[in-house]
Scaffold this motif. Structure first.
Motif, PDB file in Angstrom:
ATOM      1  N   THR A   1     100.165  32.830  45.768  1.00  0.00           N
ATOM      2  CA  THR A   1     100.123  33.466  47.086  1.00  0.00           C
ATOM      3  C   THR A   1     100.596  32.483  48.159  1.00  0.00           C
ATOM      4  O   THR A   1     100.127  31.340  48.182  1.00  0.00           O
ATOM      5  CB  THR A   1      98.669  33.872  47.447  1.00  0.00           C
ATOM      6  N   VAL A   2     101.512  32.917  49.011  1.00  0.00           N
ATOM      7  CA  VAL A   2     101.896  32.127  50.183  1.00  0.00           C
ATOM      8  C   VAL A   2     101.435  32.911  51.410  1.00  0.00           C
ATOM      9  O   VAL A   2     101.755  34.087  51.561  1.00  0.00           O
ATOM     10  CB  VAL A   2     103.423  31.882  50.247  1.00  0.00           C
ATOM     11  N   ASP A   3     100.650  32.247  52.254  1.00  0.00           N
ATOM     12  CA  ASP A   3     100.076  32.934  53.405  1.00  0.00           C
ATOM     13  C   ASP A   3     100.829  32.520  54.676  1.00  0.00           C
ATOM     14  O   ASP A   3     100.316  31.790  55.518  1.00  0.00           O
ATOM     15  CB  ASP A   3      98.589  32.575  53.514  1.00  0.00           C
ATOM     16  N   LYS A   4     102.054  33.033  54.780  1.00  0.00           N
ATOM     17  CA  LYS A   4     102.967  32.613  55.836  1.00  0.00           C
ATOM     18  C   LYS A   4     102.413  32.858  57.252  1.00  0.00           C
ATOM     19  O   LYS A   4     102.348  31.939  58.066  1.00  0.00           O
ATOM     20  CB  LYS A   4     104.278  33.382  55.644  1.00  0.00           C
ATOM     21  N   GLU A   5     102.008  34.104  57.466  1.00  0.00           N
ATOM     22  CA  GLU A   5     101.564  34.460  58.830  1.00  0.00           C
ATOM     23  C   GLU A   5     100.373  33.653  59.298  1.00  0.00           C
ATOM     24  O   GLU A   5     100.350  33.125  60.410  1.00  0.00           O
ATOM     25  CB  GLU A   5     101.229  35.946  58.895  1.00  0.00           C
ATOM     26  N   LYS A   6      99.367  33.585  58.403  1.00  0.00           N
ATOM     27  CA  LYS A   6      98.155  32.865  58.792  1.00  0.00           C
ATOM     28  C   LYS A   6      98.461  31.374  59.018  1.00  0.00           C
ATOM     29  O   LYS A   6      97.903  30.739  59.911  1.00  0.00           O
ATOM     30  CB  LYS A   6      97.058  33.036  57.742  1.00  0.00           C
ATOM     31  N   ALA A   7      99.370  30.835  58.198  1.00  0.00           N
ATOM     32  CA  ALA A   7      99.723  29.411  58.329  1.00  0.00           C
ATOM     33  C   ALA A   7     100.379  29.143  59.684  1.00  0.00           C
ATOM     34  O   ALA A   7     100.057  28.151  60.350  1.00  0.00           O
ATOM     35  CB  ALA A   7     100.646  28.998  57.195  1.00  0.00           C
ATOM     36  N   LEU A   8     101.264  30.035  60.101  1.00  0.00           N
ATOM     37  CA  LEU A   8     101.949  29.855  61.390  1.00  0.00           C
ATOM     38  C   LEU A   8     100.968  29.978  62.561  1.00  0.00           C
ATOM     39  O   LEU A   8     101.017  29.222  63.528  1.00  0.00           O
ATOM     40  CB  LEU A   8     103.077  30.874  61.532  1.00  0.00           C
ATOM     41  N   GLU A   9     100.054  30.935  62.403  1.00  0.00           N
ATOM     42  CA  GLU A   9      99.035  31.157  63.425  1.00  0.00           C
ATOM     43  C   GLU A   9      98.121  29.928  63.546  1.00  0.00           C
ATOM     44  O   GLU A   9      97.843  29.431  64.629  1.00  0.00           O
ATOM     45  CB  GLU A   9      98.209  32.357  62.967  1.00  0.00           C
ATOM     46  N   ARG A  10      97.711  29.465  62.366  1.00  0.00           N
ATOM     47  CA  ARG A  10      96.810  28.310  62.299  1.00  0.00           C
ATOM     48  C   ARG A  10      97.502  27.056  62.851  1.00  0.00           C
ATOM     49  O   ARG A  10      96.849  26.201  63.467  1.00  0.00           O
ATOM     50  CB  ARG A  10      96.381  28.138  60.841  1.00  0.00           C
ATOM     51  N   ALA A  11      98.801  26.937  62.634  1.00  0.00           N
ATOM     52  CA  ALA A  11      99.550  25.782  63.145  1.00  0.00           C
ATOM     53  C   ALA A  11      99.402  25.674  64.660  1.00  0.00           C
ATOM     54  O   ALA A  11      99.197  24.583  65.201  1.00  0.00           O
ATOM     55  CB  ALA A  11     101.020  25.900  62.752  1.00  0.00           C
ATOM     56  N   LYS A  12      99.471  26.821  65.313  1.00  0.00           N
ATOM     57  CA  LYS A  12      99.333  26.830  66.786  1.00  0.00           C
ATOM     58  C   LYS A  12      97.930  26.392  67.204  1.00  0.00           C
ATOM     59  O   LYS A  12      97.771  25.597  68.134  1.00  0.00           O
ATOM     60  CB  LYS A  12      99.617  28.248  67.320  1.00  0.00           C
ATOM     61  N   GLU A  13      96.929  26.928  66.506  1.00  0.00           N
ATOM     62  CA  GLU A  13      95.533  26.554  66.824  1.00  0.00           C
ATOM     63  C   GLU A  13      95.331  25.052  66.671  1.00  0.00           C
ATOM     64  O   GLU A  13      94.726  24.397  67.528  1.00  0.00           O
ATOM     65  CB  GLU A  13      94.558  27.215  65.837  1.00  0.00           C
ATOM     66  N   VAL A  14      95.814  24.528  65.543  1.00  0.00           N
ATOM     67  CA  VAL A  14      95.615  23.105  65.257  1.00  0.00           C
ATOM     68  C   VAL A  14      96.343  22.252  66.298  1.00  0.00           C
ATOM     69  O   VAL A  14      95.811  21.252  66.783  1.00  0.00           O
ATOM     70  CB  VAL A  14      96.082  22.764  63.822  1.00  0.00           C
ATOM     71  N   GLN A  15      97.554  22.670  66.668  1.00  0.00           N
ATOM     72  CA  GLN A  15      98.319  21.935  67.676  1.00  0.00           C
ATOM     73  C   GLN A  15      97.533  21.835  68.982  1.00  0.00           C
ATOM     74  O   GLN A  15      97.453  20.760  69.587  1.00  0.00           O
ATOM     75  CB  GLN A  15      99.661  22.638  67.919  1.00  0.00           C
ATOM     76  N   LYS A  16      96.929  22.963  69.359  1.00  0.00           N
ATOM     77  CA  LYS A  16      96.141  22.983  70.602  1.00  0.00           C
ATOM     78  C   LYS A  16      95.011  21.964  70.536  1.00  0.00           C
ATOM     79  O   LYS A  16      94.761  21.220  71.481  1.00  0.00           O
ATOM     80  CB  LYS A  16      95.537  24.386  70.810  1.00  0.00           C
ATOM     81  N   LYS A  17      94.321  21.963  69.381  1.00  0.00           N
ATOM     82  CA  LYS A  17      93.199  21.034  69.214  1.00  0.00           C
ATOM     83  C   LYS A  17      93.669  19.590  69.216  1.00  0.00           C
ATOM     84  O   LYS A  17      92.972  18.706  69.729  1.00  0.00           O
ATOM     85  CB  LYS A  17      92.435  21.335  67.915  1.00  0.00           C
ATOM     86  N   ILE A  18      94.829  19.333  68.644  1.00  0.00           N
ATOM     87  CA  ILE A  18      95.371  17.968  68.640  1.00  0.00           C
ATOM     88  C   ILE A  18      95.716  17.569  70.083  1.00  0.00           C
ATOM     89  O   ILE A  18      95.360  16.479  70.543  1.00  0.00           O
ATOM     90  CB  ILE A  18      96.612  17.858  67.727  1.00  0.00           C
ATOM     91  N   ASP A  19      96.378  18.482  70.781  1.00  0.00           N
ATOM     92  CA  ASP A  19      96.763  18.204  72.166  1.00  0.00           C
ATOM     93  C   ASP A  19      95.543  17.957  73.047  1.00  0.00           C
ATOM     94  O   ASP A  19      95.578  17.142  73.966  1.00  0.00           O
ATOM     95  CB  ASP A  19      97.586  19.370  72.737  1.00  0.00           C
ATOM     96  N   ALA A  20      94.464  18.696  72.742  1.00  0.00           N
ATOM     97  CA  ALA A  20      93.238  18.552  73.540  1.00  0.00           C
ATOM     98  C   ALA A  20      92.413  17.332  73.114  1.00  0.00           C
ATOM     99  O   ALA A  20      91.355  17.067  73.681  1.00  0.00           O
ATOM    100  CB  ALA A  20      92.399  19.828  73.419  1.00  0.00           C
ATOM    101  N   GLY A  21      92.890  16.642  72.093  1.00  0.00           N
ATOM    102  CA  GLY A  21      92.165  15.457  71.631  1.00  0.00           C
ATOM    103  C   GLY A  21      90.957  15.784  70.764  1.00  0.00           C
ATOM    104  O   GLY A  21      90.161  14.907  70.451  1.00  0.00           O
ATOM    105  N   GLU A  22      90.826  17.051  70.360  1.00  0.00           N
ATOM    106  CA  GLU A  22      89.677  17.437  69.526  1.00  0.00           C
ATOM    107  C   GLU A  22      89.904  17.074  68.070  1.00  0.00           C
ATOM    108  O   GLU A  22      88.968  16.942  67.292  1.00  0.00           O
ATOM    109  CB  GLU A  22      89.421  18.944  69.632  1.00  0.00           C
ATOM    110  N   LEU A  23      91.166  17.004  67.671  1.00  0.00           N
ATOM    111  CA  LEU A  23      91.504  16.643  66.291  1.00  0.00           C
ATOM    112  C   LEU A  23      92.390  15.405  66.310  1.00  0.00           C
ATOM    113  O   LEU A  23      93.457  15.423  66.920  1.00  0.00           O
ATOM    114  CB  LEU A  23      92.286  17.780  65.629  1.00  0.00           C
ATOM    115  N   SER A  24      91.934  14.349  65.651  1.00  0.00           N
ATOM    116  CA  SER A  24      92.764  13.148  65.668  1.00  0.00           C
ATOM    117  C   SER A  24      92.804  12.463  64.310  1.00  0.00           C
ATOM    118  O   SER A  24      93.298  11.354  64.167  1.00  0.00           O
ATOM    119  CB  SER A  24      92.242  12.183  66.725  1.00  0.00           C
ATOM    120  N   GLY A  25      92.277  13.137  63.285  1.00  0.00           N
ATOM    121  CA  GLY A  25      92.201  12.535  61.954  1.00  0.00           C
ATOM    122  C   GLY A  25      93.562  12.369  61.293  1.00  0.00           C
ATOM    123  O   GLY A  25      94.571  12.882  61.779  1.00  0.00           O
ATOM    124  N   PRO A  26      93.588  11.671  60.166  1.00  0.00           N
ATOM    125  CA  PRO A  26      94.849  11.344  59.490  1.00  0.00           C
ATOM    126  C   PRO A  26      95.472  12.501  58.714  1.00  0.00           C
ATOM    127  O   PRO A  26      96.505  12.304  58.070  1.00  0.00           O
ATOM    128  CB  PRO A  26      94.445  10.211  58.546  1.00  0.00           C
TER     129      PRO A  26
END
Lengths: 97, 495
Positions: B45-70
């Motif tokens: 199974t490849v979950d294309k849509e959810k992956a693209l959606e999640r990419a945006k969420e994660v980017q926001k958290k990285i930009d906000a400094g909430e996610l900074s792990g390796p």
């Protein structure tokens, strides 16, 4: 020692494993199983007198917690996977006469 | 630098420095899947849509400094026997062909919390029973190094996806070598940690006393980094260890001076391909040149590991797989007469040949009259094998040997003789019986161009020794390649 798996044994294992095999499958499975058991018999070369059977490599002990509910009500989500469901329950064939 | 050639940690660093966005990384992987998946079939199974959606969420958290792990923003593939909430989890079986879990495995949750982006679920041998990924109900996976060959198994889809650039890293599970052997066949890094290091909550059980989750990835740095994220104590798994030494990246040190490495003579006997043997011994030389003390020794009992393993694994499998009965989830036969007939028909139609073979064998060795002779005997042999390793680790920090006797076999050549296939597990299964950590790292190729894997085995809790040795080896080989490339002056050395 060659292991010959009889039809009765295959029948019995089928009951234990809850598997229904065609005659052809049974024949192949009996031959396979005989061959594997011959191989397993290699273990009898080893003297294991006085050796305790080791089920886990680390000491395993009971993990207890307070009897409080920690998970939410996910009954409906879980039932989504049931092959048949009705009124919040799994549906199975009639089990008593 | 081509995005897909980056390792997981390099990608996360590039995202952090705003050189790449998470969406770009996810799109690069999806484009690669589009390009090569039809040939390799790494995913169920490849979950294309959810992956693209999640990419945006994660980017926001990285930009906000909430996610900074390796691992923040890094696309990951998950073996299809790890539950993923709301996403099909089949175990490579018709039996679970429609199963959508209501929860995620703890290992998956740990990765999500670290900001990894789930791309899809990878192909595997049915219920992780196999060494080639050919027993999957959903078709075979091909080895990206050469698609005429198997990727190994049972985590073959995960290893192939990493090798093909269809993800940046993947999770697999290892019951008898199912991470290390496909890693070896596909030329990637894989590790099975000490039993209990990664929570098995949400892993569909095959043989519970042997199963352990671990990473498949591009290099040793990624391996240590991912393991650090995965290794947490979990109350939901009663065998989960509470370790306070899980800072595995601290072991990324290029130094093996004085490290004692043992080479078991038993692992270099009959059946070992001469090209594999030569590559492994050459790797040992590299570590010796770097200051390790390398010597041969007799591990003993190696030939008893395969029968003990298959007795225990099939016994546990027969018990674990009783739950698939057509009532709570998965497949149910359309026609039946009463409850027991429904169980039998559901299981007979839902399981494939190899799974049925192992359930039957397991039921037999547990049945009254045979329990002592086979099952208990195997547990006693296991105790002796554990003792042999204890004695070895009193002398050595690391045991070094091959992962598998040969490189990858051709597609379609393995399943006809199960016993022969099982014997291919001879160097990996003892590790599971003894609960030890072990890793597979690439150490060259044979004449056909197929990768060879070096196995490093450590004592319980000693992953750091493995990481240190593997990292030192990896750096030494890379430095060597660079030197040769400069000498050739063509700049096209293979890394």
């Amino acid at each position: 020692m060659a292991n010959i798996i009889s039809d009765e044994t295959m029948e019995y294992v089928g009951i234990l494993a809850k598997l229904e095999l065609s005659d052809e499958e049974k024949k192949a499975a009996a031959a396979d199983m005989g061959k594997m058991l011959d191989y397993f018999d290699k273990m009898s070369e080893l003297d294991t007198t006085g050796v305790e059977p080791m089920s886990h490599v680390f000491p395993i002990h009971n993990v207890l917690r307070e009897d409080v509910v920690t998970n939410g009500d996910d009954r409906d989500a879980i039932l989504q996977n049931a092959p048949a469901q009705k009124e919040g329950m799994f549906v199975v064939p009639k089990t008593v006469g | 630098m081509d995005l897909l050639t980056m390792t997981a940690t390099q990608l996360a660093a590039a995202i952090k420095e705003k050189k790449v966005t998470v969406s770009e990384a996810v799109q690069a992987v999806l484009a690669q899947i589009e390009k090569t998946e039809a040939l390799y079939h790494c995913y169920i199974t490849v979950d294309k849509e959810k992956a693209l959606e999640r990419a945006k969420e994660v980017q926001k958290k990285i930009d906000a400094g909430e996610l900074s792990g390796p691992l923040a923003g890094v696309p990951v593939a998950i073996k299809d026997n790890l539950c993923t909430e709301g996403l099909l989890t089949t175990c490579g079986s018709k039996m679970l062909g429609n199963f959508v879990p209501a929860y995620s495995a703890q290992a998956v949750k740990n990765l999500e919390e670290a900001g990894a982006v789930l791309i899809g679920k990878t192909n595997m041998d049915e219920f992780a029973m196999g060494s080639t990924t050919e027993t999957s109900f959903f078709g075979v996976t091909k080895n990206p190094v050469n698609p005429e060959y198997v990727p190994g198994g049972s985590s073959g889809g995960s290893a192939a996806a990493v090798a093909a650039g269809e993800c940046f890293f993947a999770l697999g599970s290892d019951t008898g070598g199912s991470i290390r052997q496909p890693a070896s066949f596909c030329g990637v890094v894989g590790m099975k940690p000490t039993y209990g290091t990664v929570s098995r909550y949400g892993l569909v059980a095959y043989a519970s006393s042997l199963d352990q989750i671990g990473p498949l990835c591009k290099d040793v740095t990624d391996c240590a980094t991912i393991l650090e994220v995965l290794a947490t104590h979990d109350e939901k798994d009663s065998t989960s260890l509470n370790r306070n030494d899980t800072d595995f990246t601290a072991a990324l040190v290029e130094d093996v001076k004085g490290m004692k490495i043992g080479i078991p003579k038993d692992y270099f006997g009959e059946g070992l391909d001469p090209e594999v043997k030569a590559a492994i011994l050459k790797a040992a030389e590299v570590l010796q040149e770097k200051g390790a003390i390398v010597e041969e020794f007799d591990l003993s009992l190696t030939e008893y590991a395969v029968p003990a393993y298959y007795t225990i694994a099939t016994a546990e499998a027969s018990s674990n797989l009783e739950r698939f009965d057509g009532v709570k989830y998965g497949y149910r036969t359309p026609d039946y007469l009463g409850l027991h007939n429904m169980y039998k028909k559901t299981r007979s139609e839902g399981f494939g040949a190899e799974v049925k073979r192992r359930i039957m064998l397991g039921s037999f060795v547990l049945s009254s009259g045979y329990y002592d002779a086979y099952y208990l005997k195997a547990l006693r042999v296991k105790a002796l094998i554990k003792k042999a390793f204890d004695e070895a680790f009193a002398k050595y920090d690391v045991i070094l040997g091959p992962v598998a006797p040969t490189t990858a076999p051709k597609l379609g050549e393995s399943l006809s003789d199960p016993l022969k296939m099982y014997l291919g597990d001879i160097y990996t299964i003892s590790v599971n019986l003894a609960g030890l950590p072990a890793m597979s790292i690439p150490c060259g190729k044979d004449e056909k161009g197929l990768p060879i894997g070096l196995q490093l085995i450590g004592d319980c809790y000693k992953e750091k020794n493995l990481i240190r040795a593997a990292y030192t080896y990896e750096r030494a080989v890379a430095a060597d390649v660079c030197a040769n490339t400069e000498a050739d002056g063509n700049g096209k050395g293979e890394v």
